[in-house]
Scaffold this motif. Structure first.
Motif, short mmCIF file in Angstrom:
data_model
loop_
_atom_site.label_atom_id
_atom_site.label_comp_id
_atom_site.label_asym_id
_atom_site.label_seq_id
_atom_site.Cartn_x
_atom_site.Cartn_y
_atom_site.Cartn_z
N SER A 224 8.24 0.50 -0.35
CA SER A 224 8.08 1.25 0.67
C SER A 224 6.02 1.54 -0.04
O SER A 224 5.85 1.25 0.55
CB SER A 224 8.16 2.09 1.84
N PHE A 225 6.35 2.65 -0.45
CA PHE A 225 4.82 3.42 -1.59
C PHE A 225 4.81 3.02 -1.80
O PHE A 225 3.13 2.22 -2.26
CB PHE A 225 5.06 4.71 -2.03
N GLY A 226 5.00 1.94 -2.66
CA GLY A 226 4.97 0.73 -4.40
C GLY A 226 3.74 -0.22 -3.65
O GLY A 226 3.47 -0.43 -3.50
N VAL A 227 4.54 -1.20 -2.18
CA VAL A 227 3.63 -1.95 -1.61
C VAL A 227 2.46 -1.65 -1.15
O VAL A 227 1.08 -2.21 -0.98
CB VAL A 227 4.53 -2.55 -0.44
N GLY A 228 2.37 0.08 -0.27
CA GLY A 228 1.42 1.04 -0.13
C GLY A 228 0.35 0.28 -1.35
O GLY A 228 -1.10 0.42 -1.07
N ILE A 229 0.41 0.54 -2.11
CA ILE A 229 -0.44 1.35 -2.70
C ILE A 229 -1.51 0.07 -4.16
O ILE A 229 -2.05 -0.27 -4.00
CB ILE A 229 0.40 1.75 -4.13
N HIS A 230 -0.12 -0.72 -3.45
CA HIS A 230 -0.58 -2.21 -4.13
C HIS A 230 -1.81 -3.07 -3.00
O HIS A 230 -2.73 -3.18 -3.50
CB HIS A 230 0.37 -3.37 -4.21
N GLU A 231 -0.91 -2.62 -1.77
CA GLU A 231 -2.15 -2.59 -0.84
C GLU A 231 -3.76 -1.88 -0.62
O GLU A 231 -4.81 -2.07 -0.59
CB GLU A 231 -2.22 -2.95 1.03
N LEU A 232 -3.14 -0.28 -1.02
CA LEU A 232 -4.98 0.25 -0.85
C LEU A 232 -5.69 -0.32 -2.02
O LEU A 232 -6.63 -0.71 -2.61
CB LEU A 232 -4.35 1.53 -1.61
N ALA A 233 -5.01 -0.93 -3.35
CA ALA A 233 -5.52 -1.38 -4.40
C ALA A 233 -5.85 -2.15 -4.48
O ALA A 233 -7.36 -2.52 -4.46
CB ALA A 233 -5.32 -1.07 -6.13
N GLY B 217 -10.84 1.26 6.26
CA GLY B 217 -10.27 1.73 7.84
C GLY B 217 -8.54 2.13 7.32
O GLY B 217 -8.10 3.49 7.52
N ASN B 218 -8.65 1.11 6.33
CA ASN B 218 -6.99 0.70 5.74
C ASN B 218 -6.98 1.56 5.12
O ASN B 218 -5.97 2.07 5.17
CB ASN B 218 -6.94 -1.18 5.54
N LEU B 219 -8.51 1.60 3.85
CA LEU B 219 -7.80 2.70 3.02
C LEU B 219 -7.92 4.17 3.67
O LEU B 219 -7.09 5.12 2.89
CB LEU B 219 -8.94 2.66 2.10
N LEU B 220 -8.18 4.65 3.94
CA LEU B 220 -8.41 6.37 4.76
C LEU B 220 -6.61 6.34 5.16
O LEU B 220 -5.86 7.71 4.65
CB LEU B 220 -8.69 6.09 6.32
N LEU B 221 -5.73 5.25 5.32
CA LEU B 221 -4.51 5.57 5.63
C LEU B 221 -3.28 4.82 4.71
O LEU B 221 -2.21 5.93 5.78
CB LEU B 221 -4.53 5.57 7.79
N ILE B 222 -3.61 4.58 3.97
CA ILE B 222 -2.44 3.12 3.53
C ILE B 222 -1.27 3.82 2.73
O ILE B 222 0.22 3.94 2.97
CB ILE B 222 -2.81 2.07 2.40
N ALA B 223 -2.05 4.90 1.72
CA ALA B 223 -1.52 5.15 1.26
C ALA B 223 -0.55 6.65 1.76
O ALA B 223 0.58 6.66 1.50
CB ALA B 223 -1.76 6.37 0.07
N PHE B 224 -1.15 7.13 3.14
CA PHE B 224 0.28 8.17 3.60
C PHE B 224 0.88 7.43 4.37
O PHE B 224 2.26 8.20 4.52
CB PHE B 224 -0.84 8.80 4.23
#
Length: 652
Positions: free
Chosen positions: A553-562, A68-75
């Motif tokens: 903001s984007f970098g922290v999000g991509i880190h969370e995504l990975a 669920g987190n993956l579906l939205l984290i990058a956007f």
């Protein structure tokens, strides 16, 4: 000399800085989400037993949160920074609370939980579970699952838990990347580590509260609203016990809903702490201009907002420190998530503790000390103004010290619990068997016992038998939890020939030596957790400082995504699948069919060995990161040393 900016009236609310109010609100949101996560992680064993599902499926349910987190984290991480971040966080908390409600929904549809027993649910006497030579026990479950059982809708209600977890993951998405980037944008550079330390502290307080709540709920029987405790024949220490897992989730839903309310009233942006301006008048003009710019930003088309998405992504992919940090995080998180997801099960199976006690011990021994580690780590970073290279060194070598200490846990294990036909023979000789036919012996072969049901009894020789029938017991006295089985032929064959031996309900205790090993294990966990948490803040600052301001903001999000894609989703699944391979006795559903596992041979190489391997590999990219940062620091020093010389040359 620079002049310090006079604060705006708009920068404060009731005399308190709005940034600090945001920090307080974000800390409460962190507490709410981590409290829920810890609660559910500790209650998955209860859900596993109620719905009679294997540990691998529990891993998939656990991983659905990450999906669920993956579906939205990058956007959310990229586009969310372009809009009103506090309101997006508020919406996320509300969605999170709804996911919690949906997760608890199956309890109200499931009906009464049936405790697996060799006694028929329609019978009130324990005589049915006794050894009746050459008689057919018609009330026992059949060996093959019935067609009616397979069609029962109750067996699929776990899907509600999975979907609720999915929605919960979607709701949690904006909290971390948008909250951290908001703080980073408006906080002083020297205050940022302390603020991050406060958030990390909140992420420990939340799980601590979650574990306490889980420990309390695990003591309550799942059908507490419809079943009298006096009617139960099992205790919380029994592996068939299911606690009131749904009750705590309702409480978590309320907490997360309330945590999201303050964000609706916080401004879209603030003036940076300590920012310099000529006067308050100038500040007000800047505020008006800022408001006008914000209105223009909201009118931007999605194309204008998204046009930098690919360049930002390329910049992150070409950042070696950032990419190596992601690899380290994936390996470390895989080990951590796998361990924490199944730690209650490990303490139950390895040390013979009830789910309630296991959850309580995890919370008490790990979380308060982690809180101190996070706090002192952040304070250390602020006081000594550690640079990125120094922070990386601290994180790497402190973590390595904890890794060396971790191997001591391999010596804090208990002897395998003696279960006749599984871990020992009926003569009391050590053995290990996954085959059902080893449950039969000369002493019970004529009893016509079922081999499917798990209804253990503890004999006075210290050996557990899968059922009173398989123990060869021919008589019983008492009722309910006080039943005593007598004249057990298998017990006599093992230890006390020619004596009238007996057995009582439940598994035998592990013994005093196992309690001592548990204390050693928990002390090692306490020391290791403190050491590891000291490295958390330096490590996180390496991540933050490896990014440009517009990339945070984007970098922290991509880190969370990975971390979620490569660790959060697969880790519980493969840990669960490996643990399933060690199952020695599967339970049985009320109408037949395979249920949840009742006893494991969780050897140290599965639960402790796999995390050790993953963590060990993570030091390879860690050392490479140190070399890159050292080279970068050296080049920066050369530039700074050459700069005065160049200025002198220009002056001449």
């Amino acid at each position: 000399m620079k002049e310090t900016r006079k604060p705006h009236a708009d920068d404060k609310f009731c005399g308190i800085s709005r940034l600090k109010l945001f920090l307080l609100a974000l800390s409460l949101a962190f507490i709410g989400k981590t409290m829920t996560g810890a609660y559910l992680n500790s209650m998955y064993t209860q859900i596993e037993k109620q719905f009679n599902i294997p540990a691998s499926l529990v891993g998939i349910i656990n991983g659905s949160f990450e999906i669920g987190n993956l579906l939205l984290i990058a956007f959310v991480s990229y586009f969310g920074g372009k809009f009103h971040r506090p309101k997006i966080i508020a919406l996320g908390c509300t969605v999170f609370a709804f996911g919690c409600l949906l997760t608890s929904f199956p309890h109200f549809l499931f009906g009464r939980y049936h405790i697996e027993s060799s006694v028929s649910p329609q019978e009130n006497s324990s005589v049915v579970s006794l050894c009746h030579a050459n008689q057919s026990l018609t009330s026992l479950p059949t060996e093959e699952p019935s067609t009616e059982c397979e069609k029962e809708p109750e067996s699929l209600l776990w899907i509600f838990v999975m979907v609720g977890n999915l929605i919960r993951g979607m709701g949690e998405t904006p909290v971390v990347p948008l909250g951290i980037s908001y703080l980073e944008d408006f906080a002083k550079t020297e205050n940022s580590p302390f603020y991050q330390g406060c958030l990390h502290t909140a992420t420990v307080i939340g799980p601590f509260l979650g574990y306490l709540l889980a420990s309390f709920c695990a003591k309550l029987f799942v059908d507490l609203e419809s079943v009298d405790a006096g009617e139960l024949t099992i205790t919380p220490a029994d592996v068939r016990w299911v606690g009131a897992w749904w009750l705590g989730i309702l409480i978590c839903a309320l907490v997360n809903f309330l945590a999201g309310l303050p964000f609706w009233f916080l401004p879209r942006s603030l003036v940076k702490e300590g920012e310099i301006s000529e006067s308050e008048k100038t500040g007000k003009k800047e505020g008006v201009l800022l408001e006008g710019n914000e209105q223009k930003e909201t009118k931007q088309s999605m194309y204008e907002i998204a046009k930098d998405f690919i360049p930002f992504l390329k910049a992150l992919l070409r950042n070696p420190v950032y990419m190596l940090f992601i690899v380290i995080s994936v390996l470390q998180f895989s080990a951590f998530i796998g361990m924490i997801s199944f730690m209650p099960k490990y303490l139950e199976q390895q040390f013979g503790k009830s789910a309630s006690d296991a959850i309580f011990l995890i919370g008490i021994y790990n979380l308060p000390i982690i809180c101190l580690g996070y706090f002192f780590g952040g304070l250390f970073m602020k006081k000594f103004k550690i640079n990125t290279y120094q922070a990386a060194h601290i994180a790497c070598w402190v973590t390595f010290l904890d890794y060396l200490l971790y191997f001591s846990a391999f010596w804090t294990i208990c002897d395998t619990s003696p279960v006749a036909g599984l871990t020992v023979s009926y003569e009391g000789i050590d053995q290990l068997s996954y085959a059902e036919n080893t449950l039969l012996a000369d002493c019970n072969r004529d009893c016509d016992c079922t081999l499917k049901v798990w209804d253990p009894v503890c004999a006075n020789n210290g050996i557990t038998y899968v059922s009173s029938c398989l123990a060869g017991c021919k008589a019983s006295t008492g009722t309910g939890k006080s039943v005593v089985f007598e004249n057990c032929t298998c017990v006599a064959a093992a230890e006390f020939p020619f004596q009238n031996t007996s057995a009582i309900l439940g598994q035998c205790d592990k013994g005093g030596n196992c309690d001592k090993m548990l204390q050693y294990f928990l002390i090692l966990q306490l020391v290791g957790s403190f050491i590891f948490s000291l490295a958390a803040m330096p490590g996180f600052m390496v991540l933050i400082r490896s990014l440009k301001p517009e990339e945070k903001s984007f970098g922290v999000g991509i880190h969370e995504l990975a971390a979620r894609v490569f660790a959060g989703i697969p880790s519980p699944v493969f840990f669960g699948a490996l643990i399933d391979t060690t199952c020695m006795k599967w339970g049985t559903k009320s109408c037949g069919g395979e249920g949840a596992c009742r006893i494991y041979d969780i050897v140290k190489w599965i639960y402790l060995g796999l995390p050790a391997l993953l963590r060990g590999v993570s030091f390879i990219p860690g050392v490479i990161t140190l070399f890159i940062l050292k080279k970068k620091l050296k080049s920066e020093r050369n530039v700074s040393l050459n700069a005065p010389v160049e200025l002198q040359d220009k002056g001449q």
